[in-house]
Motif scaffolding. Structure first.
Motif, PDB file in Angstrom:
ATOM      1  N   THR A 241      36.809  32.648  34.347  1.00  0.00           N
ATOM      2  CA  THR A 241      38.128  32.978  34.481  1.00  0.00           C
ATOM      3  C   THR A 241      38.171  34.357  34.960  1.00  0.00           C
ATOM      4  O   THR A 241      37.571  35.552  34.512  1.00  0.00           O
ATOM      5  N   ASN A 243      41.770  37.045  36.034  1.00  0.00           N
ATOM      6  CA  ASN A 243      43.231  37.264  36.268  1.00  0.00           C
ATOM      7  C   ASN A 243      43.819  35.943  35.620  1.00  0.00           C
ATOM      8  O   ASN A 243      45.078  35.819  36.458  1.00  0.00           O
ATOM      9  N   GLY A 244      43.513  35.323  34.554  1.00  0.00           N
ATOM     10  CA  GLY A 244      44.246  34.168  34.179  1.00  0.00           C
ATOM     11  C   GLY A 244      43.805  32.765  34.977  1.00  0.00           C
ATOM     12  O   GLY A 244      44.371  31.853  34.531  1.00  0.00           O
ATOM     13  N   ARG A 245      43.218  32.940  35.793  1.00  0.00           N
ATOM     14  CA  ARG A 245      42.825  31.686  36.572  1.00  0.00           C
ATOM     15  C   ARG A 245      41.409  31.226  36.217  1.00  0.00           C
ATOM     16  O   ARG A 245      40.713  31.977  36.244  1.00  0.00           O
ATOM     17  N   ASN A 246      41.290  30.155  36.076  1.00  0.00           N
ATOM     18  CA  ASN A 246      39.976  29.511  35.728  1.00  0.00           C
ATOM     19  C   ASN A 246      39.242  28.654  37.072  1.00  0.00           C
ATOM     20  O   ASN A 246      40.109  28.097  37.624  1.00  0.00           O
TER      21      ASN A 246
END
Length: 311
Positions: A241, A243-246
């Motif tokens: 993960t 910056n908020g992205r997986n």
């Protein structure tokens, strides 16, 4: 520009848009000229240097070998190794030149981990992102010019997502430029005994000059696992993960094939589908290399079969 680089640039200018055979012929001649000059150099000169430590560079011929086929006809190689002992259990075309694709990032990670080990970086050290790094093609995690990413985040992004923007960021921060970093990569390859490997970028993006072998990738994978066991969790992770992205791991065998705990995937059209995989069962450790798979699924099935046979 040094003699090696002049040979490379001039060779590329002569080649133009010619055939693959002419490309290899021109660069091979350049390599022989450079080799002759190295032989004539006095002991201790730069031309005869062998990279055996941090900061040293090795002079490498422009092209000393290349895959016999182009991207339309991919060569296939495999190798199975006892990870603990380094003994080879089986192999096929293990010394044939192949394109590494993102298996390249194993060396990028190796040099990054060395920087941490030497105390020049910590896992929390921020790495500055350049415009060049940010505009690398996918796979990437979307780094922005002027932003930063920590060493630990970078290592996880390389191990899990195989991010090209991160690979160039690491290269530029460590060596000042990707070109300078690739000289360190090739020098380290020689120090590790990877005699069939030459790097010209830090990511594995397509370049016919960037070549390796299945045996070299097995040796590099083993060196990476044994020298830096503290980072094993990075290669076992099924996601990352940022910056908020997986981002899901590119290694499809994690959590699906018993005992698999890493290591690295790779794919470009020139190479086909590559995978270096490690696994542990009942006190036994194995490392399998497959290069040139016809599809992602076919590669994964072959690696799985080789693991099962070896255990």
């Amino acid at each position: 520009m040094d003699f090696q680089d002049r040979l490379q640039v001039e060779g590329m200018m002569i080649m133009g848009e010619g055939s693959w055979f002419r490309r290899i012929s021109v660069l091979a001649i350049a390599g022989m000229v450079l080799a002759a000059c190295q032989t004539a150099s006095p002991p201790g000169s730069t031309a005869n240097a062998v990279g055996s430590g941090a900061g040293q560079e090795v002079a490498v011929a422009a092209v000393s070998y290349a895959p016999a086929s182009t991207g339309e006809t991919r060569g296939y190689s495999e190798l199975v190794m006892d990870l603990a002992s380094g003994d080879e259990l089986s192999s096929l075309n293990a010394d044939a030149p192949r394109f590494p694709a993102s298996l390249t990032k194993m060396m990028t990670l190796y040099l990054l981990f060395e920087e941490v080990e030497a105390g020049r970086y910590s896992l929390s050290t921020p790495l500055r992102v350049s415009a060049t790094a940010a505009r690398q093609p996918p796979a990437k995690i979307g780094l922005k010019p002027g932003s930063t990413i920590t060493v630990e985040q970078a290592a996880r992004a390389l191990a899990v997502k195989s991010a090209n923007d991160v690979a160039v960021t690491v290269a530029e921060n460590i060596a000042g430029s990707e070109h300078a970093f690739t000289r360190k990569m090739t020098s380290k390859a020689r120090a590790l005994g990877l005699t069939g490997t030459r790097y010209v970028n830090a990511s594995g993006l397509p370049d016919p000059r960037q070549v390796t072998t299945a045996r070299d990738m097995a040796r590099l994978g083993r060196a990476l696992k044994l020298r830096f066991p503290q980072y094993g969790a990075y290669f076992r992770a099924k996601s990352f993960t940022f910056n908020g992205r997986n981002f899901r791991a590119t290694n499809n065998l994690l959590g699906k094939v018993a005992g698999v705990d890493g290591l690295k995937t790779g794919h470009i059209n020139m190479s086909g589908y590559n995978l270096v995989a490690t696994a542990r069962r009942g006190g036994k450790q194995r490392l399998v290399v497959v290069m040139g798979g016809q599809s992602e699924g076919a590669r994964d099935e072959k690696v799985t079969a080789l693991l099962e046979q070896s255990f």
